[in-house]
Scaffold this active site. Structure first.
Site, PDB file in Angstrom:
ATOM      1  N   LYS A  39       8.573  -3.003  15.339  1.00 31.44           N
ATOM      2  CA  LYS A  39       8.946  -1.658  14.867  1.00 31.44           C
ATOM      3  C   LYS A  39       9.935  -1.018  15.843  1.00 31.44           C
ATOM      4  O   LYS A  39      10.954  -0.444  15.453  1.00 31.44           O
ATOM      5  CB  LYS A  39       7.708  -0.769  14.726  1.00 31.44           C
ATOM      6  CG  LYS A  39       6.733  -1.179  13.647  1.00 31.44           C
ATOM      7  CD  LYS A  39       7.335  -1.083  12.257  1.00 31.44           C
ATOM      8  CE  LYS A  39       6.321  -1.368  11.164  1.00 31.44           C
ATOM      9  NZ  LYS A  39       6.912  -1.372   9.816  1.00 31.44           N
ATOM     10  N   SER A  62       6.447   3.462  12.720  1.00 28.60           N
ATOM     11  CA  SER A  62       5.033   3.723  13.022  1.00 28.60           C
ATOM     12  C   SER A  62       4.884   4.447  14.350  1.00 28.60           C
ATOM     13  O   SER A  62       5.699   4.277  15.257  1.00 28.60           O
ATOM     14  CB  SER A  62       4.295   2.379  13.087  1.00 28.60           C
ATOM     15  OG  SER A  62       3.051   2.529  13.737  1.00 28.60           O
ATOM     16  N   ALA A  63       3.833   5.218  14.471  1.00 28.06           N
ATOM     17  CA  ALA A  63       3.525   5.914  15.729  1.00 28.06           C
ATOM     18  C   ALA A  63       3.252   4.917  16.850  1.00 28.06           C
ATOM     19  O   ALA A  63       3.255   5.278  18.026  1.00 28.06           O
ATOM     20  CB  ALA A  63       2.311   6.803  15.537  1.00 28.06           C
ATOM     21  N   THR A  64       3.062   3.663  16.481  1.00 29.65           N
ATOM     22  CA  THR A  64       2.805   2.642  17.499  1.00 29.65           C
ATOM     23  C   THR A  64       3.996   2.486  18.450  1.00 29.65           C
ATOM     24  O   THR A  64       3.851   1.991  19.562  1.00 29.65           O
ATOM     25  CB  THR A  64       2.460   1.295  16.829  1.00 29.65           C
ATOM     26  OG1 THR A  64       1.768   0.472  17.747  1.00 29.65           O
ATOM     27  CG2 THR A  64       3.690   0.584  16.319  1.00 29.65           C
ATOM     28  N   TYR A  91       0.828  -1.218   0.000  1.00 27.63           N
ATOM     29  CA  TYR A  91       0.000   0.000   0.000  1.00 27.63           C
ATOM     30  C   TYR A  91       0.863   1.269   0.000  1.00 27.63           C
ATOM     31  O   TYR A  91       0.818   2.072  -0.936  1.00 27.63           O
ATOM     32  CB  TYR A  91      -0.910  -0.057   1.218  1.00 27.63           C
ATOM     33  CG  TYR A  91      -1.753   1.155   1.500  1.00 27.63           C
ATOM     34  CD1 TYR A  91      -1.963   1.598   2.799  1.00 27.63           C
ATOM     35  CD2 TYR A  91      -2.376   1.886   0.476  1.00 27.63           C
ATOM     36  CE1 TYR A  91      -2.747   2.707   3.081  1.00 27.63           C
ATOM     37  CE2 TYR A  91      -3.172   2.996   0.740  1.00 27.63           C
ATOM     38  CZ  TYR A  91      -3.346   3.400   2.052  1.00 27.63           C
ATOM     39  OH  TYR A  91      -4.129   4.512   2.329  1.00 27.63           O
ATOM     40  N   PHE A 126       9.968  -1.290   3.220  1.00 30.09           N
ATOM     41  CA  PHE A 126       8.567  -1.422   3.642  1.00 30.09           C
ATOM     42  C   PHE A 126       8.234  -2.867   4.007  1.00 30.09           C
ATOM     43  O   PHE A 126       7.128  -3.154   4.454  1.00 30.09           O
ATOM     44  CB  PHE A 126       7.613  -1.025   2.498  1.00 30.09           C
ATOM     45  CG  PHE A 126       7.666   0.405   2.101  1.00 30.09           C
ATOM     46  CD1 PHE A 126       8.378   0.806   0.971  1.00 30.09           C
ATOM     47  CD2 PHE A 126       6.998   1.371   2.838  1.00 30.09           C
ATOM     48  CE1 PHE A 126       8.418   2.139   0.583  1.00 30.09           C
ATOM     49  CE2 PHE A 126       7.037   2.706   2.459  1.00 30.09           C
ATOM     50  CZ  PHE A 126       7.743   3.082   1.333  1.00 30.09           C
ATOM     51  N   LYS A 128       1.990  -6.237   9.112  1.00 26.81           N
ATOM     52  CA  LYS A 128       1.570  -5.021   9.812  1.00 26.81           C
ATOM     53  C   LYS A 128       0.193  -5.125  10.470  1.00 26.81           C
ATOM     54  O   LYS A 128      -0.404  -4.105  10.824  1.00 26.81           O
ATOM     55  CB  LYS A 128       1.568  -3.855   8.844  1.00 26.81           C
ATOM     56  CG  LYS A 128       0.786  -4.098   7.555  1.00 26.81           C
ATOM     57  CD  LYS A 128       0.419  -2.803   6.881  1.00 26.81           C
ATOM     58  CE  LYS A 128      -1.043  -2.548   7.046  1.00 26.81           C
ATOM     59  NZ  LYS A 128      -1.494  -1.314   6.431  1.00 26.81           N
ATOM     60  N   LEU A 178      -9.503   0.881  10.493  1.00 29.45           N
ATOM     61  CA  LEU A 178     -10.812   1.527  10.412  1.00 29.45           C
ATOM     62  C   LEU A 178     -11.261   1.797   8.984  1.00 29.45           C
ATOM     63  O   LEU A 178     -12.374   1.395   8.590  1.00 29.45           O
ATOM     64  CB  LEU A 178     -10.768   2.848  11.199  1.00 29.45           C
ATOM     65  CG  LEU A 178     -12.042   3.697  11.177  1.00 29.45           C
ATOM     66  CD1 LEU A 178     -13.190   2.971  11.884  1.00 29.45           C
ATOM     67  CD2 LEU A 178     -11.779   5.057  11.819  1.00 29.45           C
ATOM     68  N   TYR A 225       3.498  -6.613  16.851  1.00 26.52           N
ATOM     69  CA  TYR A 225       3.754  -5.806  15.640  1.00 26.52           C
ATOM     70  C   TYR A 225       4.494  -4.531  16.041  1.00 26.52           C
ATOM     71  O   TYR A 225       5.546  -4.207  15.492  1.00 26.52           O
ATOM     72  CB  TYR A 225       2.434  -5.464  14.947  1.00 26.52           C
ATOM     73  CG  TYR A 225       2.485  -4.196  14.115  1.00 26.52           C
ATOM     74  CD1 TYR A 225       1.976  -2.998  14.624  1.00 26.52           C
ATOM     75  CD2 TYR A 225       3.077  -4.186  12.865  1.00 26.52           C
ATOM     76  CE1 TYR A 225       2.040  -1.834  13.883  1.00 26.52           C
ATOM     77  CE2 TYR A 225       3.146  -3.020  12.118  1.00 26.52           C
ATOM     78  CZ  TYR A 225       2.624  -1.849  12.640  1.00 26.52           C
ATOM     79  OH  TYR A 225       2.706  -0.681  11.907  1.00 26.52           O
ATOM     80  N   ASP A 245       9.660  -7.710  -3.856  1.00 21.35           N
ATOM     81  CA  ASP A 245       8.443  -8.073  -3.125  1.00 21.35           C
ATOM     82  C   ASP A 245       8.187  -9.569  -3.305  1.00 21.35           C
ATOM     83  O   ASP A 245       8.412 -10.110  -4.382  1.00 21.35           O
ATOM     84  CB  ASP A 245       7.232  -7.266  -3.657  1.00 21.35           C
ATOM     85  CG  ASP A 245       6.175  -7.034  -2.580  1.00 21.35           C
ATOM     86  OD1 ASP A 245       5.889  -5.864  -2.248  1.00 21.35           O
ATOM     87  OD2 ASP A 245       5.673  -8.050  -2.033  1.00 21.35           O
TER      88      ASP A 245
END
Ligand code: WQD
Length: 339
Positions: free
Chosen positions: A153, A125-127, A12, A81, A85, A200, A149, A32
């Site tokens: 990261k 990631s903000a995670t 994506y 990437f 995820k 979401l 996950y 990939d």
């Protein structure tokens, strides 16, 4: 023309970044294994860019295969990437996540070192901020992770910090995405999750297109204006531009390790997102309020001043653009890439 190796480039964020790299005058090479993406993306990207794109079907954990790629091409930088995820899946299958995400990155870094390629952008990631104490989130804030996950990261960021500290010829940027949303304006590429979407937006668009019955909102008893969680959504085209800007910054050299937030600095609630999608779709989208989802935090949005300062980057797309483009992709591709 500088060549950028893009493991996970059919995914994506990766596919949108490949288009932006081409637009900005780079030569991207995609690697990939299509474990979480469609091989159809390659020909679509060639059609959209008008360029032939070199790609290798390969798992980045395949060291010999990576060596062949570096032997056959003069690689100037890498954007990685490649990684699983899905938060929920990572809780069920932690070993699969640690093996794939960590070993993939370590193998890639080892081969880069062998070929003296020391420029890399990592898809973080903000995670990695775990359970934050205050908003907005700033790069130096305390780190944590609440699921396997997120821990992959965080662990990879720590690996990159240690690598940069051990050898000052590395230029490393970890881009911490907030919540990716939207799709290329053509509607020919977009987010295509395997199975039932965790996130979401794809869940909402699959309800709107009739694949799922109704949205389940995980809790409306949070300490927010409408009781639902608040998130910082970023158009995938803005994210893509952030990667090209990070690559340009890497080539200025003497970077060491830098973590940089890619966020809009705005927060929208789950219900506000739903309302924006209803405007884009032109009809009511059914939903039900369920209990909270384990691990969710009430509010998350970025301070993106470091991206502005170092990369001259800021978001350009609005939440209306994001919902419009996500819906445009879904309505044109009700079954995604149909692999
Ligand atoms: C957003 C909000 C849910 C689905 C995760 C990863 C992050 C990044 C994006 C991975 C939450 C609510 C969701 C649903 C709902 N990377 N929700 N019903 O959890 O902020 O971030 O995905 O792609 O690293 O942590 O995104 O879209 O899962 O959830 O009510 O069916 O929507 O509770 O409040 P999240 P999300």
């Amino acid at each position: 023309m500088k060549t950028i190796l893009v493991p996970g480039g059919a995914g994506y964020i990766g596919s949108h970044t490949v288009l932006d790299l081409i637009k900005k005058g780079f030569n991207p090479i995609i690697v990939d294994d299509f474990s979480n993406s469609s091989r159809k993306v390659i020909s679509i990207l060639e059609e959209l860019s008008g360029k032939e794109i070199t790609f290798y079907e390969l798992d980045v954990k395949n060291k010999e295969g990576l060596r062949r790629i570096f032997n056959e091409n003069k690689i100037d930088a890498v954007i990685n990437f490649a990684g699983f995820k899905a938060v929920g899946e990572s809780v069920e299958k932690p070993l699969m996540y640690y093996e794939n995400n960590l070993f993939g990155m370590i193998t890639l870094l080892e081969v880069m070192k062998e070929f003296d390629v020391k420029n890399i952008v990592f898809s973080s990631s903000a995670t990695v901020y775990g359970i934050p104490e205050k908003m907005p989130l700033v790069e130096g804030d305390p780190m944590g992770a609440t699921n396997p996950y997120g821990r992959t990261k965080l662990m990879i960021e720590n690996i990159l910090v240690d690598l940069a500290a051990s050898d000052d010829t590395w230029n490393i940027i970890a881009l911490r995405y907030f919540n990716p949303l939207g799709a290329h304006e053509s509607g020919k590429i977009g987010e295509d999750p395997n199975g039932i979407p965790n996130n979401l937006a794809p869940y909402i668009t699959q309800v709107a297109v009739g694949k799922l019955e109704k949205l389940h909102i995980f809790g409306n008893d949070y300490d927010t204006p409408d009781g639902t969680c608040i998130r910082d959504f970023v158009h995938v085209n803005d994210l893509a531009a952030g990667h090209s800007a990070a690559i340009n910054y890497l080539f200025s050299g003497n970077i060491g390790f830098e973590a940089i937030n890619l966020g809009s600095e705005k927060g929208y609630s789950v219900l506000e997102i739903l309302k924006n999608f209803e405007k884009a779709v032109g009809k009511t989208i059914p939903y039900v309020i369920d209990g909270r989802r384990a691990g969710d935090i009430a509010v998350s949005y970025a301070d993106a001043s470091k991206a502005k300062k170092l990369l001259n980057w800021e978001t350009k797309y609005t939440i209306e653009d994001m919902c419009r483009d996500s819906w445009n992709w879904q309505k044109k591709n009700p079954n995604g890439f149909e692999d």
